[in-house]
Design an enzyme around this catalytic site. Structure first.
Site, PDB file in Angstrom:
ATOM      1  N   GLU A 174       0.826  -1.216   0.000  1.00 45.66           N
ATOM      2  CA  GLU A 174       0.000   0.000   0.000  1.00 45.66           C
ATOM      3  C   GLU A 174       0.857   1.261   0.000  1.00 45.66           C
ATOM      4  OE1 GLU A 174      -1.885  -0.552   3.787  1.00 45.66           O
ATOM      5  OE2 GLU A 174      -3.375  -1.959   3.031  1.00 45.66           O
TER       6      GLU A 174
ATOM      7  N   ARG B 155       3.119   7.642  -0.273  1.00 44.33           N
ATOM      8  CA  ARG B 155       4.102   8.718  -0.404  1.00 44.33           C
ATOM      9  C   ARG B 155       5.071   8.491  -1.559  1.00 44.33           C
ATOM     10  NH1 ARG B 155       5.580  12.036   3.826  1.00 44.33           N
ATOM     11  NH2 ARG B 155       4.697  10.535   5.275  1.00 44.33           N
TER      12      ARG B 155
ATOM     13  N   ARG C  68       2.841  20.268   5.959  1.00 42.25           N
ATOM     14  CA  ARG C  68       3.894  19.355   6.410  1.00 42.25           C
ATOM     15  C   ARG C  68       5.008  20.022   7.223  1.00 42.25           C
ATOM     16  NH1 ARG C  68       6.795  16.699   3.776  1.00 42.25           N
ATOM     17  NH2 ARG C  68       6.740  14.848   5.075  1.00 42.25           N
TER      18      ARG C  68
ATOM     19  N   TYR D  48       4.989  18.287  10.719  1.00 41.95           N
ATOM     20  CA  TYR D  48       6.008  17.234  10.888  1.00 41.95           C
ATOM     21  C   TYR D  48       7.426  17.792  10.886  1.00 41.95           C
ATOM     22  CZ  TYR D  48       2.036  14.574   8.897  1.00 41.95           C
ATOM     23  OH  TYR D  48       0.807  14.041   8.602  1.00 41.95           O
TER      24      TYR D  48
ATOM     25  N   CYS E 228      -1.865  34.066   9.842  1.00 42.90           N
ATOM     26  CA  CYS E 228      -1.589  34.735  11.123  1.00 42.90           C
ATOM     27  C   CYS E 228      -1.169  33.750  12.203  1.00 42.90           C
ATOM     28  CB  CYS E 228      -2.818  35.508  11.545  1.00 42.90           C
ATOM     29  SG  CYS E 228      -3.402  36.549  10.215  1.00 42.90           S
ATOM     30  N   GLU E 229      -0.073  33.056  11.986  1.00 45.79           N
ATOM     31  CA  GLU E 229       0.490  32.149  12.976  1.00 45.79           C
ATOM     32  C   GLU E 229       1.987  32.066  12.736  1.00 45.79           C
ATOM     33  OE1 GLU E 229      -0.947  28.625  14.265  1.00 45.79           O
ATOM     34  OE2 GLU E 229      -3.013  28.895  13.581  1.00 45.79           O
TER      35      GLU E 229
ATOM     36  N   TYR F  16       0.506  14.022   0.733  1.00 39.42           N
ATOM     37  CA  TYR F  16       0.138  14.679   1.984  1.00 39.42           C
ATOM     38  C   TYR F  16       0.274  16.203   1.843  1.00 39.42           C
ATOM     39  CZ  TYR F  16       0.570   9.812   3.243  1.00 39.42           C
ATOM     40  OH  TYR F  16       0.440   8.446   3.242  1.00 39.42           O
TER      41      TYR F  16
HETATM   42  C1  LIG Z   1      -0.887   5.941   5.373  1.00 39.13           C
HETATM   43  C2  LIG Z   1      -0.996   4.494   5.102  1.00 39.13           C
HETATM   44  C3  LIG Z   1      -0.329   3.929   4.020  1.00 39.13           C
HETATM   45  C4  LIG Z   1       0.590   4.704   3.109  1.00 39.13           C
HETATM   46  O1  LIG Z   1       1.748   5.126   3.737  1.00 39.13           O
HETATM   47  P1  LIG Z   1       2.908   5.818   2.859  1.00 39.13           P
HETATM   48  O2  LIG Z   1       3.926   6.180   3.844  1.00 39.13           O
HETATM   49  O3  LIG Z   1       2.281   7.018   2.231  1.00 39.13           O
HETATM   50  O4  LIG Z   1       3.373   4.833   1.869  1.00 39.13           O
HETATM   51  C5  LIG Z   1      -0.516   2.577   3.760  1.00 39.13           C
HETATM   52  N1  LIG Z   1      -1.311   1.817   4.550  1.00 39.13           N
HETATM   53  C6  LIG Z   1      -1.969   2.334   5.618  1.00 39.13           C
HETATM   54  C7  LIG Z   1      -2.820   1.444   6.428  1.00 39.13           C
HETATM   55  C8  LIG Z   1      -1.831   3.676   5.926  1.00 39.13           C
HETATM   56  O5  LIG Z   1      -2.460   4.181   6.997  1.00 39.13           O
END
Ligand SMILES: *Cc1c(COP(=O)(O)O)cnc(C)c1O
Length: 421
Positions: free
Chosen positions: A275, A278, A314, A318, A346-347, A375
């Site tokens: 999955e 990024r 970001r 982060y 304004c921050e 993101y």
């Molecule tokens: C956010 C997320 C991802 C993707 O993460 P990346 O760092 O963007 O690759 C995959 N699986 C789950 C369950 C997530 O919450």
């Protein structure tokens, strides 16, 4: 490699000059490269070529339907984390059997929508959630395919806000309790256990945490099979990091990541799902913005941009670094200046970079934040009543606005005034 390069002294997205998009749509805006999206997807797809697999793009990273359709047509499935994402994936033409549903608190309504619309599997995050999925599926007379997300208690060595695989994180069930929970799943009606799910965090720049986690998943697969469960699918999550600063050492490549997967779980004969979010979208997008003012403070110069923290959160959220480059290529050896790069919100948190050495810039100059595709737009807001900025997709020498900038009236007219006012 991405497809945002200088050519003839000007930054391009593939074969389109950024300045041309800026004159057409105004600033600020996000622009994505089709070629980069596809290249990143194919890297993952090929890294798993040694066996049956499906790359499910984690669409929370960048969820515009044009991006989803680009990836889906190349063969990607989708990882969704809400009903909105599920519906968006369907709207972009992704079939239910290529959608996996993750997320720590799926509601009854979300489960019903996914079951009736078709779903590849739910990645179950807790026992109470598993009971609700079972109940909804039984009511509908359907069978819900599930994996259970295990928390392997592995330190992903990433930013605390995006680490998800330690025992103190809210995600999954402790791997030590997995056999009990799988036994319970087997007793519940309306469920079909198909595999195991794990996702340990985001922006990982080292393969070792993956290796540790996947080794634990392999051991668990054997234990569960010995208990009589049919484990045919392993969803190994996302999380591979990207280089945010060109000067830094590059994180591992998808090929090496694929080799870790093969080495740790390849012998089990399971279908592999991953999955990534990024790594597919991050370097496939940039944020283009204009310098409004250069303001000289005491001992520092502020570069005040027309993009702000509401457009790209970001850095504030982060402490993220983004390379910031001028759209007009600086001449070799041109003067550098040191800037605090800020937005108009304004921050004090509306600061993109402090003390950044950059080519000297003036009001009206365009700059680009690199690696802003993931993101970025999805986390934007209308804070300070600033309209959401447009998204643009480039394909070779063409570009299209894939989300238009709303007018001020469209934004303001969403409020409704109650009758007593
Ligand atoms: C956010 C997320 C991802 C993707 O993460 P990346 O760092 O963007 O690759 C995959 N699986 C789950 C369950 C997530 O919450």
């Amino acid at each position: 490699m991405d497809h945002f390069l200088y050519r003839d002294g000007a930054l391009h997205a593939e074969n389109v000059p950024i300045a041309e998009i800026a004159s057409a749509v105004g600033t600020p805006f996000y622009v994505y490269s089709t070629a980069t999206l596809l290249r990143h997807f194919k890297l993952f797809d090929e890294a798993l070529d040694w066996g049956p697999h499906l790359v499910c793009y984690a669409m929370k990273a960048a969820s515009n339907q044009a991006i989803l359709k680009t990836l889906a047509e190349a063969g990607a499935g989708m990882d969704v984390v809400s009903e909105g994402e599920y519906r968006r994936a369907k709207a972009a033409g992704v079939p239910g059997e290529k959608i996996v549903f993750s997320g720590v608190g799926k509601t009854e309504g979300e489960i019903r929508t996914a079951l009736t619309g078709g779903i590849r599997q739910f990645n179950v995050e807790s026992e109470p959630e598993m009971e609700v999925i079972s109940a909804v599926a039984t009511q509908l007379g359907l069978i819900a395919p599930i994996t259970i997300r295990v928390n392997p208690d592995v330190d992903a060595k990433t930013h605390a806000k995006i680490a998800t695989g330690k025992s103190e994180n809210k995600f999954g069930i402790p791997i030590s309790r997995a056999r009990d929970v799988y036994a319970q799943a087997a007793r519940l009606p309306g469920l079909k256990v198909v595999g195991i799910d794990v996702h340990i965090g985001s922006q990982l720049t080292d393969l070792e945490p993956f290796e540790l986690a996947y080794t634990k998943v392999a051991e668990l697969t054997e234990a569960l099979r010995a208990d009589g469960h049919e484990i045919t699918r392993l969803d190994l999550g996302g999380g591979l990091g990207i280089p945010y600063a060109r000067s830094n050492e590059a994180p591992p490549l998808p090929t090496d990541y694929g080799a870790v997967i093969q080495r740790t779980v390849g012998h089990l004969g399971c279908e592999i799902e991953i999955e990534p979010g990024r790594l597919i979208a991050g370097n496939a997008g940039i944020l283009v913005t204009k310098v409004i003012y250069v303001k000289s403070g005491e001992g520092r110069n502020f570069l005040i941009l027309d993009a702000a923290m509401n457009d790209l959160i970001r850095p504030a959220m982060y402490d993220a670094w983004h390379d910031i480059v001028p759209v007009v290529e600086p001449a070799p050896g041109s003067d550098l200046a040191q800037y605090d790069v800020v937005g108009p919100v304004c921050e004090s948190g509306d600061t993109f970079a402090k003390g950044r050495m950059m080519p000297a810039l003036g009001a009206g100059d365009l700059v680009a934040f690199r690696s802003a595709g993931a993101y970025g737009a999805v986390m934007s807001s209308e804070y300070n009543t600033r309209p959401l900025i447009p998204e643009v997709l480039v394909h070779d020498d063409q570009f299209a606005v894939i989300r238009a900038r709303p007018t001020f009236d469209e934004m303001i007219d969403r409020d409704t005034i109650p009758s007593w006012l």
